[in-house]
Design a protein around this motif. Structure first.
Motif, mmCIF file in Angstrom:
data_model
loop_
_atom_site.group_PDB
_atom_site.id
_atom_site.type_symbol
_atom_site.label_atom_id
_atom_site.label_comp_id
_atom_site.label_asym_id
_atom_site.label_seq_id
_atom_site.Cartn_x
_atom_site.Cartn_y
_atom_site.Cartn_z
ATOM 1 N N SER A 26 31.590 92.458 -97.368
ATOM 2 C CA SER A 26 31.359 93.406 -96.455
ATOM 3 C C SER A 26 29.706 94.118 -96.501
ATOM 4 O O SER A 26 29.122 94.362 -95.774
ATOM 5 N N THR A 50 26.994 94.144 -94.194
ATOM 6 C CA THR A 50 26.262 95.358 -93.737
ATOM 7 C C THR A 50 24.825 95.621 -93.907
ATOM 8 O O THR A 50 23.970 95.934 -93.148
ATOM 9 N N PRO A 62 26.865 101.940 -89.704
ATOM 10 C CA PRO A 62 27.392 103.341 -89.613
ATOM 11 C C PRO A 62 26.537 104.487 -89.595
ATOM 12 O O PRO A 62 26.933 105.584 -88.857
ATOM 13 N N HIS A 64 35.034 92.611 -83.883
ATOM 14 C CA HIS A 64 33.405 92.507 -83.222
ATOM 15 C C HIS A 64 32.811 91.491 -83.933
ATOM 16 O O HIS A 64 31.848 91.712 -84.976
ATOM 17 N N CYS A 116 35.353 103.000 -87.097
ATOM 18 C CA CYS A 116 34.432 101.737 -87.067
ATOM 19 C C CYS A 116 35.116 100.496 -86.833
ATOM 20 O O CYS A 116 36.204 100.189 -86.896
ATOM 21 N N SER A 117 34.174 99.717 -86.083
ATOM 22 C CA SER A 117 34.782 98.517 -85.680
ATOM 23 C C SER A 117 34.958 97.543 -86.695
ATOM 24 O O SER A 117 34.522 98.039 -87.740
ATOM 25 N N LEU A 118 35.511 96.224 -86.680
ATOM 26 C CA LEU A 118 35.786 95.550 -87.520
ATOM 27 C C LEU A 118 34.667 94.360 -87.901
ATOM 28 O O LEU A 118 33.886 94.143 -86.726
ATOM 29 N N CYS A 140 31.273 100.166 -80.935
ATOM 30 C CA CYS A 140 31.288 99.512 -82.292
ATOM 31 C C CYS A 140 31.673 100.541 -83.272
ATOM 32 O O CYS A 140 31.752 100.696 -84.321
ATOM 33 N N LYS A 148 36.448 98.037 -81.793
ATOM 34 C CA LYS A 148 37.138 98.892 -82.779
ATOM 35 C C LYS A 148 38.391 97.951 -83.698
ATOM 36 O O LYS A 148 38.624 98.068 -84.912
ATOM 37 N N LYS A 186 39.865 87.648 -89.556
ATOM 38 C CA LYS A 186 39.391 86.908 -90.999
ATOM 39 C C LYS A 186 39.939 85.535 -90.703
ATOM 40 O O LYS A 186 40.753 85.193 -91.330
ATOM 41 N N HIS A 208 43.511 100.795 -81.231
ATOM 42 C CA HIS A 208 44.362 100.354 -82.104
ATOM 43 C C HIS A 208 45.710 99.902 -81.282
ATOM 44 O O HIS A 208 46.562 98.963 -81.657
ATOM 45 N N ILE A 210 43.246 93.214 -85.861
ATOM 46 C CA ILE A 210 44.078 94.139 -86.198
ATOM 47 C C ILE A 210 45.013 94.394 -85.286
ATOM 48 O O ILE A 210 45.003 95.044 -84.364
HETATM 49 C C1 LIG Z 1 34.520 100.140 -92.298
HETATM 50 C C2 LIG Z 1 34.090 98.925 -93.188
HETATM 51 C C3 LIG Z 1 32.903 99.224 -94.175
HETATM 52 C C4 LIG Z 1 35.241 98.558 -93.778
HETATM 53 O O1 LIG Z 1 34.994 97.306 -94.645
HETATM 54 P P1 LIG Z 1 35.692 96.871 -96.059
HETATM 55 O O2 LIG Z 1 35.800 98.143 -96.870
HETATM 56 O O3 LIG Z 1 35.089 95.624 -96.778
HETATM 57 O O4 LIG Z 1 37.218 96.406 -95.570
HETATM 58 P P2 LIG Z 1 38.056 95.267 -96.322
HETATM 59 O O5 LIG Z 1 37.495 93.978 -95.466
HETATM 60 O O6 LIG Z 1 38.005 95.321 -97.756
HETATM 61 O O7 LIG Z 1 39.345 95.786 -95.758
HETATM 62 C C5 LIG Z 1 40.175 96.758 -96.385
HETATM 63 C C6 LIG Z 1 41.519 96.983 -95.495
HETATM 64 O O8 LIG Z 1 40.867 97.885 -94.387
HETATM 65 C C7 LIG Z 1 41.168 97.320 -93.254
HETATM 66 N N1 LIG Z 1 39.836 97.507 -92.325
HETATM 67 C C8 LIG Z 1 38.851 96.997 -92.946
HETATM 68 N N2 LIG Z 1 37.766 97.412 -91.813
HETATM 69 C C9 LIG Z 1 38.621 98.343 -90.883
HETATM 70 C C10 LIG Z 1 38.158 99.076 -89.656
HETATM 71 N N3 LIG Z 1 36.840 99.100 -89.285
HETATM 72 N N4 LIG Z 1 39.010 99.797 -89.170
HETATM 73 C C11 LIG Z 1 40.248 99.762 -89.598
HETATM 74 N N5 LIG Z 1 40.744 99.031 -90.820
HETATM 75 C C12 LIG Z 1 39.659 98.339 -91.645
HETATM 76 C C13 LIG Z 1 41.321 95.695 -93.368
HETATM 77 O O9 LIG Z 1 42.023 95.225 -92.536
HETATM 78 C C14 LIG Z 1 41.954 95.757 -94.844
HETATM 79 O O10 LIG Z 1 43.302 96.052 -94.583
HETATM 80 P P3 LIG Z 1 44.502 95.509 -95.344
HETATM 81 O O11 LIG Z 1 44.181 95.951 -96.930
HETATM 82 O O12 LIG Z 1 45.772 96.056 -94.926
HETATM 83 O O13 LIG Z 1 44.361 94.005 -95.326
HETATM 84 C C15 LIG Z 1 33.738 97.607 -92.134
HETATM 85 O O14 LIG Z 1 34.789 97.458 -91.470
HETATM 86 C C16 LIG Z 1 32.397 97.682 -91.289
HETATM 87 O O15 LIG Z 1 31.487 97.696 -92.045
HETATM 88 N N6 LIG Z 1 32.360 97.905 -90.215
HETATM 89 C C17 LIG Z 1 31.452 98.224 -89.260
HETATM 90 C C18 LIG Z 1 30.780 96.841 -88.921
HETATM 91 C C19 LIG Z 1 29.443 97.092 -88.033
HETATM 92 O O16 LIG Z 1 28.512 97.803 -88.432
HETATM 93 N N7 LIG Z 1 29.238 96.428 -87.021
HETATM 94 C C20 LIG Z 1 28.046 96.592 -86.382
HETATM 95 C C21 LIG Z 1 28.040 97.347 -85.412
HETATM 96 S S1 LIG Z 1 26.593 97.969 -84.450
#
Ligand SMILES: CC(C)(COP(=O)(O)OP(=O)(O)OC[C@H]1O[C@@H](n2cnc3c(N)ncnc32)[C@H](O)[C@@H]1OP(=O)(O)O)[C@@H](O)C(=O)NCCC(=O)NCCS
Length: 389
Positions: free
Chosen positions: A120, A124, A144, A334, A208-210, A286, A330, A17, A173, A184
Motif C-alpha cells: 500500500s 500510495t 488521502p 477502486h 478511503c476507497s480501497l 475515492c 469506497k 485482492k 459498505h 469488501i
Molecule cells: C487506507 C489505506 C491506506 C489502508 O491500506 P493498508 O493500511 O495497507 O491496509 P491493508 O491492505 O493492510 O488492510 C488492512 C485491513 O484494512 C482493510 N482495509 C484496507 N483499506 C481499507 C479501506 N479503504 N476501507 C476499509 N477497510 C480497509 C483491509 O481489508 C484489511 O482488513 P482485514 O485485516 O480484515 O483483511 C488504503 O486503503 C488506501 O490508501 N486507500 C486510498 C486509495 C487511494 O488513494 N486511491 C486513489 C484515490 S484518488
C-alpha cells in the motif's frame, strides 16, 4: 446528423485482492463475462480501447498489447488511454468518438488495473506521483492528503461533520455487502466508521476507497446494429468533460471541483435533461468527501445542502437520488483504470433491472456516472438512457 451510440453488453471481474490473477487475467475475466451475457462473437468487434492508469503497479508496460493478445483480438486496431482515475470513462468516450465519426461500428472497451502486487505504501507513492512533481509531491502530499484538504475546507465553510462523512462510508459498505462483485462485502456500523483510525485527518479508514485489483468491459456499437447484440441497448445520451489546474494551490475554491461542474453542465445539455431527470448515479467516491461534493457539483443539491440529504438517507436505493448503490469506490473497490467502466456496467445493469434485489433502483430509465482523475484534473460525466421503454 450521425446516428447514436449504445452500450450493448457489459462484463465485470470480481474486484478485490486477487492474488492469483494478473492484469491480463482480470481483463479476460471481465470480457468473458461480457461474451457469456451478450450475443457477440469476436468477428463482430472492429477495435478495442484499453484503459490502464498506472505502469508501475505490476511492472508491465504496453498493457493494451498484452490485453489485446490475451483476448485473442490481436490484429484488430487498439489504443491505450490514460487519464489517471478517470481512465475508464476516457476509454468509453474514445470508443464513442470512433463510432460517432463513422470510423468503426463496434468497439470493445476494457478498463483494468492490478494494484496489489506492491505494498500500500508503494502504491500510495506511485499515485502521489500524479500530483505536481515539482511543487507538491516533494512535500509529502498524497491522495488521502489532497482530499483531507477538501474535507477540512468543506467542514469549515458548510459545517460538514464527521457523522456526515461516516454515513457515506456506512451506506457504501452496506451496498457492497449486497454486491457479489465487490472487494469488501462487510457492513460497518456508524460507530465503527466514526471511530476508525485516522489516515489523513479528518479522513479515517472508512473515508478511503480501497486499493483493488479488477477489470470491467463494455461493448459499444452504432445504434443501427445494436439490436443484433441485445434487445435492450442502453444509449449514451450525454457526455461532458472538464479539467482543473494541476496544483490544488492554484484553485479558487477547495469545496468544489470546477471540472465536475463543467462536465455535468455539458452532459446535461447534450442529453437535453437536468439533474432532476436522473434516476440514479455512480459518483467517484475515492474518499467520502468526494461523494459529498459530487452531489453538489452535479446539481443534485445546492452547495452546503448535500450533508443533510446524506443524514436523511436520500441517497439509498429507495431514496430521492440513489448514489453508489453498488458500494462505490469506497467498498466495491477502486482499481483505477477499471473504475469508470465498472460504473457504466453498473448503470447498465440497473437500467435493465439486473442487479441484486436489495440494491435495485426500481423503474430507473436514466443514469449518470461521474468519474474523476486525480483531484479534479480530469472529470468525465456520462448520461445513459434505456430508450426501449
Ligand atoms: C487506507 C489505506 C491506506 C489502508 O491500506 P493498508 O493500511 O495497507 O491496509 P491493508 O491492505 O493492510 O488492510 C488492512 C485491513 O484494512 C482493510 N482495509 C484496507 N483499506 C481499507 C479501506 N479503504 N476501507 C476499509 N477497510 C480497509 C483491509 O481489508 C484489511 O482488513 P482485514 O485485516 O480484515 O483483511 C488504503 O486503503 C488506501 O490508501 N486507500 C486510498 C486509495 C487511494 O488513494 N486511491 C486513489 C484515490 S484518488
Amino acid at each position: 446528423m450521425s446516428e447514436g451510440v449504445s452500450i450493448v453488453g457489459g462484463g465485470h471481474a470480481v474486484f478485490g485482492k486477487r492474488k492469483e490473477s494478473g492484469l491480463r487475467d482480470l481483463a479476460h475475466e471481465a470480457v468473458r463475462d461480457l461474451f457469456n451475457t451478450t450475443n457477440v462473437s469476436k468477428s463482430d468487434i472492429d477495435a478495442t480501447v484499453i484503459g490502464v492508469a498506472g505502469d508501475g503497479f505490476n511492472g508491465q508496460g504496453s498493457p493494451a498489447a498484452v490485453i489485446n493478445t490475451e483476448l485473442g483480438l490481436h490484429g484488430l486496431p487498439t489504443i491505450r488511454v490514460e487519464s489517471a482515475c478517470a481512465t475508464g470513462t476516457a476509454g468509453i468516450i474514445s470508443a464513442y468518438n470512433m463510432i460517432k465519426s463513422g470510423l468503426r461500428d463496434a468497439v470493445l472497451v476494457v478498463g483494468a488495473e492490478k494494484m496489489t502486487s506492491i505494498s500500500s505504501g508503494e502504491a500510495t507513492e506511485l499515485m502521489a506521483r500524479a500530483g505536481d512533481l515539482r511543487w507538491e509531491f516533494p512535500f509529502g502530499v498524497s491522495f488521502p492528503g489532497y482530499y483531507a484538504l477538501i474535507a477540512s475546507a468543506h467542514m469549515a465553510e458548510y459545517g460538514t461533520t464527521r457523522e456526515i462523512l461516516s454515513s457515506i462510508g456506512v451506506k457504501n459498505h452496506y451496498y457492497a455487502s449486497k454486491n457479489k462483485l465487490a472487494h469488501i462485502r462487510k457492513e460497518v456500523s456508524l460507530e465503527e466508521a466514526m471511530g476508525a483510525i485516522d489516515i489523513a485527518s479528518p479522513l479515517n479508514l472508512y473515508d478511503c476507497s480501497l486499493i483493488s485489483d479488477g477489470a470491467a468491459a463494455v461493448l459499444l456499437t452504432k445504434d443501427s446494429i445494436a439490436k443484433k447484440f441485445t434487445d435492450t441497448p442502453i444509449s449514451i445520451k450525454g457526455i461532458g468533460q472538464g479539467t482543473d489546474t494541476m496544483m490544488m494551490a492554484q484553485r479558487e475554491s477547495l469545496t468544489e471541483l470546477k471540472g465536475a461542474q463543467r462536465a455535468a453542465k455539458e452532459a446535461y445539455a447534450m442529453a437535453g435533461v437536468t439533474a432532476a431527470d436522473i434516476n440514479l448515479a455512480t459518483v467517484h467516491d475515492c474518499f467520502t468527501i468526494a461523494e459529498l461534493i459530487a452531489m453538489e457539483d452535479l446539481g443534485f443539491y445546492k452547495k452546503g445542502e448535500a450533508g443533510q440529504a446524506v443524514l436523511d438517507k436520500q441517497t439509498y436505493h429507495d431514496g430521492k437520488i440513489p448514489i453508489n448503490v453498488d458500494g462505490g469506490l469506497k467498498a466495491k473497490g477502486h482499481p483505477l483504470g477499471a473504475t469508470g467502466v465498472s460504473q457504466a456496467v453498473e448503470i447498465r445493469k440497473q437500467l435493465l433491472g439486473e442487479v441484486e434485489s436489495e440494491r435495485q433502483v426500481d423503474g430507473a430509465v436514466r443514469g449518470l456516472s461521474h468519474n474523476v482523475g486525480q483531484s479534479g484534473q480530469f472529470v468525465n460525466v456520462l448520461i445513459y438512457e434505456r430508450s426501449d421503454l
